[in-house]
Design a protein around this motif. Structure first.
Motif, PDB file in Angstrom:
ATOM      1  N   MET A   5     -56.026  37.258  27.209  1.00 57.74           N
ATOM      2  CA  MET A   5     -55.790  37.303  28.658  1.00 57.74           C
ATOM      3  C   MET A   5     -54.569  36.291  29.005  1.00 57.74           C
ATOM      4  SD  MET A   5     -57.922  36.696  31.718  1.00 57.74           S
ATOM      5  CE  MET A   5     -58.210  34.987  32.030  1.00 57.74           C
ATOM      6  N   ALA A   6     -53.432  36.557  29.380  1.00 59.50           N
ATOM      7  CA  ALA A   6     -52.361  35.926  29.634  1.00 59.50           C
ATOM      8  C   ALA A   6     -52.513  35.123  30.722  1.00 59.50           C
ATOM      9  CB  ALA A   6     -50.897  36.689  29.941  1.00 59.50           C
ATOM     10  N   THR A   7     -52.078  33.795  30.774  1.00 58.65           N
ATOM     11  CA  THR A   7     -52.507  32.958  32.068  1.00 58.65           C
ATOM     12  C   THR A   7     -51.092  32.860  32.755  1.00 58.65           C
ATOM     13  OG1 THR A   7     -51.396  31.233  30.763  1.00 58.65           O
ATOM     14  CG2 THR A   7     -53.771  31.407  30.457  1.00 58.65           C
ATOM     15  N   TYR A   8     -51.131  32.336  34.114  1.00 61.76           N
ATOM     16  CA  TYR A   8     -50.081  32.355  35.039  1.00 61.76           C
ATOM     17  C   TYR A   8     -48.906  31.815  34.279  1.00 61.76           C
ATOM     18  CZ  TYR A   8     -47.053  30.628  38.723  1.00 61.76           C
ATOM     19  OH  TYR A   8     -46.045  30.351  39.395  1.00 61.76           O
ATOM     20  N   ILE A   9     -49.009  30.488  33.702  1.00 62.23           N
ATOM     21  CA  ILE A   9     -47.851  29.982  33.216  1.00 62.23           C
ATOM     22  C   ILE A   9     -47.239  30.527  32.014  1.00 62.23           C
ATOM     23  CG2 ILE A   9     -47.479  27.581  32.245  1.00 62.23           C
ATOM     24  CD1 ILE A   9     -49.554  26.335  33.950  1.00 62.23           C
ATOM     25  N   SER A  10     -48.095  31.102  31.398  1.00 65.50           N
ATOM     26  CA  SER A  10     -47.572  31.823  30.032  1.00 65.50           C
ATOM     27  C   SER A  10     -46.626  33.002  30.377  1.00 65.50           C
ATOM     28  CB  SER A  10     -48.583  32.245  28.786  1.00 65.50           C
ATOM     29  OG  SER A  10     -49.490  33.196  29.374  1.00 65.50           O
ATOM     30  N   LYS A  11     -47.322  33.462  31.362  1.00 62.90           N
ATOM     31  CA  LYS A  11     -46.382  34.686  31.927  1.00 62.90           C
ATOM     32  C   LYS A  11     -45.005  34.398  32.710  1.00 62.90           C
ATOM     33  CE  LYS A  11     -49.741  36.623  34.249  1.00 62.90           C
ATOM     34  NZ  LYS A  11     -50.518  37.579  34.959  1.00 62.90           N
ATOM     35  N   ASN A  12     -44.950  32.915  33.211  1.00 62.53           N
ATOM     36  CA  ASN A  12     -43.891  32.417  33.880  1.00 62.53           C
ATOM     37  C   ASN A  12     -43.052  31.712  33.251  1.00 62.53           C
ATOM     38  OD1 ASN A  12     -44.157  33.856  36.592  1.00 62.53           O
ATOM     39  ND2 ASN A  12     -46.172  33.209  36.087  1.00 62.53           N
ATOM     40  N   LEU A  13     -42.870  31.555  31.861  1.00 67.31           N
ATOM     41  CA  LEU A  13     -42.037  30.604  31.256  1.00 67.31           C
ATOM     42  C   LEU A  13     -40.843  30.945  31.239  1.00 67.31           C
ATOM     43  CD1 LEU A  13     -44.009  30.279  27.933  1.00 67.31           C
ATOM     44  CD2 LEU A  13     -43.827  28.770  29.622  1.00 67.31           C
TER      45      LEU A  13
ATOM     46  N   SER B 204     -36.384  30.968  30.106  1.00 68.71           N
ATOM     47  CA  SER B 204     -35.826  31.195  28.719  1.00 68.71           C
ATOM     48  C   SER B 204     -35.780  29.818  28.020  1.00 68.71           C
ATOM     49  CB  SER B 204     -34.266  31.649  29.174  1.00 68.71           C
ATOM     50  OG  SER B 204     -33.600  31.849  27.795  1.00 68.71           O
ATOM     51  N   GLY B 205     -36.342  29.871  26.850  1.00 68.72           N
ATOM     52  CA  GLY B 205     -36.210  28.886  25.816  1.00 68.72           C
ATOM     53  C   GLY B 205     -37.268  27.642  26.304  1.00 68.72           C
ATOM     54  N   GLU B 206     -38.182  27.960  26.970  1.00 73.79           N
ATOM     55  CA  GLU B 206     -39.220  27.158  27.284  1.00 73.79           C
ATOM     56  C   GLU B 206     -40.490  27.411  26.356  1.00 73.79           C
ATOM     57  OE1 GLU B 206     -41.255  25.282  31.282  1.00 73.79           O
ATOM     58  OE2 GLU B 206     -40.796  27.528  31.294  1.00 73.79           O
ATOM     59  N   GLU B 207     -41.179  26.349  25.772  1.00 74.97           N
ATOM     60  CA  GLU B 207     -42.234  26.368  24.973  1.00 74.97           C
ATOM     61  C   GLU B 207     -43.231  25.515  25.433  1.00 74.97           C
ATOM     62  OE1 GLU B 207     -40.883  25.617  21.255  1.00 74.97           O
ATOM     63  OE2 GLU B 207     -39.456  27.135  20.765  1.00 74.97           O
ATOM     64  N   ILE B 208     -44.579  25.953  25.296  1.00 76.74           N
ATOM     65  CA  ILE B 208     -45.786  25.228  25.920  1.00 76.74           C
ATOM     66  C   ILE B 208     -45.970  24.151  24.655  1.00 76.74           C
ATOM     67  CG2 ILE B 208     -48.272  25.288  26.218  1.00 76.74           C
ATOM     68  CD1 ILE B 208     -47.745  27.884  27.407  1.00 76.74           C
ATOM     69  N   VAL B 209     -46.034  22.922  25.205  1.00 72.83           N
ATOM     70  CA  VAL B 209     -46.231  21.905  24.216  1.00 72.83           C
ATOM     71  C   VAL B 209     -47.752  21.427  24.240  1.00 72.83           C
ATOM     72  CG1 VAL B 209     -45.815  19.355  23.880  1.00 72.83           C
ATOM     73  CG2 VAL B 209     -43.935  21.003  24.768  1.00 72.83           C
ATOM     74  N   LEU B 210     -48.391  21.183  25.487  1.00 71.20           N
ATOM     75  CA  LEU B 210     -49.584  21.079  25.693  1.00 71.20           C
ATOM     76  C   LEU B 210     -50.322  21.766  26.939  1.00 71.20           C
ATOM     77  CD1 LEU B 210     -51.887  18.465  24.910  1.00 71.20           C
ATOM     78  CD2 LEU B 210     -51.119  17.535  26.969  1.00 71.20           C
ATOM     79  N   THR B 211     -51.690  22.209  26.726  1.00 67.92           N
ATOM     80  CA  THR B 211     -52.363  22.457  27.683  1.00 67.92           C
ATOM     81  C   THR B 211     -53.298  21.755  27.904  1.00 67.92           C
ATOM     82  OG1 THR B 211     -53.828  24.006  26.342  1.00 67.92           O
ATOM     83  CG2 THR B 211     -51.573  24.871  27.203  1.00 67.92           C
ATOM     84  N   ALA B 212     -54.044  21.594  29.204  1.00 68.36           N
ATOM     85  CA  ALA B 212     -55.086  20.705  29.690  1.00 68.36           C
ATOM     86  C   ALA B 212     -56.043  21.451  30.699  1.00 68.36           C
ATOM     87  CB  ALA B 212     -54.617  19.365  30.240  1.00 68.36           C
ATOM     88  N   LYS B 213     -57.371  20.921  30.665  1.00 69.68           N
ATOM     89  CA  LYS B 213     -58.267  21.719  31.570  1.00 69.68           C
ATOM     90  C   LYS B 213     -59.024  20.660  32.423  1.00 69.68           C
ATOM     91  CE  LYS B 213     -61.554  21.943  27.784  1.00 69.68           C
ATOM     92  NZ  LYS B 213     -62.295  22.663  27.025  1.00 69.68           N
ATOM     93  N   ASN B 214     -59.740  21.211  33.300  1.00 71.72           N
ATOM     94  CA  ASN B 214     -60.592  20.361  34.001  1.00 71.72           C
ATOM     95  C   ASN B 214     -61.597  20.043  33.014  1.00 71.72           C
ATOM     96  OD1 ASN B 214     -59.492  22.497  36.553  1.00 71.72           O
ATOM     97  ND2 ASN B 214     -59.828  20.106  36.953  1.00 71.72           N
TER      98      ASN B 214
END
Length: 116
Positions: free
Chosen positions: A1-9, A11-21
């Motif tokens: 399941m795609a997350t909001y943020i992964s769908k809204n990256l 150009s050239g942006e990469e996820i470095v760290l994800t955190a949760k509650n």
């Protein structure tokens, strides 16, 4: 399941760290958000993005170049259980605080590594 943020990256942006509650939120008034895992806290190579909410959303996006500091607050129990809050202080006095986050020290460290 795609997350909001992964769908809204951008150009050239990469996820470095994800955190949760932290799981302690299950016992708070935000238990539904915790159970549905709807809150997202992400650091990318260009910005910090936070999406909170299930039906209504609150989205905070701050470019890394506009952030002056990230602070972490943990009480005794927070240190023992690995949770706390982090505050982003941006240029112009912008201040955003996010509470009951799992391992907030890891977020601060990731931010420091990206901007140094």
């Amino acid at each position: 399941m795609a997350t909001y943020i992964s769908k809204n990256l951008i150009s050239g942006e990469e996820i470095v760290l994800t955190a949760k509650n932290h799981w302690l939120n299950f016992f708070s008034k935000d238990w539904l958000a915790y159970c549905l895992s709807s809150n997202e806290y992400v650091i990318t190579n260009k910005r910090i993005v936070v999406k909170e909410g299930i039906i209504s959303r609150r989205i905070v996006e701050i470019n890394l170049s506009k952030i002056e500091s990230v602070t972490v607050n943990q009480g005794v129990f927070g240190r023992l259980l690995g949770c706390g809050s982090f505050t982003i202080i941006g240029s112009g006095g912008t201040r955003e605080t996010f509470r009951n986050i799992d391992n907030p020290v890891k977020i601060k460290r990731a931010f420091q590594e990206l901007v140094s």
